[in-house]
Design a protein around this motif. Structure first.
Motif, PDB file in Angstrom:
ATOM      1  N   VAL A   1     -26.346  59.057 -28.055  1.00  0.00           N
ATOM      2  CA  VAL A   1     -25.792  60.296 -27.509  1.00  0.00           C
ATOM      3  C   VAL A   1     -24.285  60.360 -27.756  1.00  0.00           C
ATOM      4  N   LEU A   2     -23.583  59.248 -27.509  1.00  0.00           N
ATOM      5  CA  LEU A   2     -22.129  59.219 -27.727  1.00  0.00           C
ATOM      6  C   LEU A   2     -21.782  59.439 -29.194  1.00  0.00           C
ATOM      7  N   GLU A   3     -22.545  58.830 -30.098  1.00  0.00           N
ATOM      8  CA  GLU A   3     -22.312  59.034 -31.543  1.00  0.00           C
ATOM      9  C   GLU A   3     -22.488  60.498 -31.923  1.00  0.00           C
ATOM     10  N   GLN A   4     -23.516  61.147 -31.373  1.00  0.00           N
ATOM     11  CA  GLN A   4     -23.768  62.558 -31.661  1.00  0.00           C
ATOM     12  C   GLN A   4     -22.632  63.439 -31.118  1.00  0.00           C
ATOM     13  N   MET A   5     -22.160  63.098 -29.927  1.00  0.00           N
ATOM     14  CA  MET A   5     -21.062  63.860 -29.350  1.00  0.00           C
ATOM     15  C   MET A   5     -19.797  63.733 -30.193  1.00  0.00           C
ATOM     16  N   LEU A   6     -19.498  62.518 -30.626  1.00  0.00           N
ATOM     17  CA  LEU A   6     -18.307  62.289 -31.465  1.00  0.00           C
ATOM     18  C   LEU A   6     -18.447  62.991 -32.807  1.00  0.00           C
TER      19      LEU A   6
END
Length: 134
Positions: free
Chosen positions: A124-129
């Motif tokens: 999720v964090l990778e997608q947000m970044l």
């Protein structure tokens, strides 16, 4: 994201003499909004003696439960989007030493093997970044 207690073997916070499996991840969260990590369908909401108020979301490939909540904002059968508010973190249930969010995930369905929720959080964090890069 601040992790209070990771997935895996640990000293029991309620009985420091025992070591036991922690089948989830404890995140620092003091009465803050709780969001669904992925889209899915709410498969259960309620209260359990150990986990307190909880919400369980079925994401098809896995099922994730959010525990020790102070407020539930969804109902069973409701479709939720990734990032949708589903609850407010809290300190409910017996197996807690303070306000936080316990997150547990199982492969497949509610009877599947527990796995480290950091796998999904990192995704999720990778997608947000990736979506915030210019």
């Amino acid at each position: 994201i601040s992790v209070n207690s990771p997935f895996g073997m640990r000293k029991d916070p309620l009985n420091r003499k025992k070591t036991r499996m922690h089948n989830g991840l404890d995140l620092k969260a003091k009465y803050e909004k709780v969001y669904s990590m992925l889209p899915g369908v709410v498969s259960a909401t309620g209260y359990s003696a150990n986990g307190g108020y909880f919400v369980t979301v079925n994401h098809d490939a896995c099922v994730c439960s959010y525990l020790h909540l102070s407020k539930i904002e969804v109902h069973k059968g409701q479709h939720v989007s990734a990032g949708q508010t589903i609850a407010v973190s809290g300190n409910s249930g017996k197996r807690t030493t303070g306000a936080h969010l316990h997150l547990s995930c199982r492969i497949g369905d509610e009877k599947g093997k527990f796995f480290d929720p950091m796998v999904i959080l990192n995704f999720v964090l990778e997608q947000m970044l990736a979506n915030t890069k210019l």
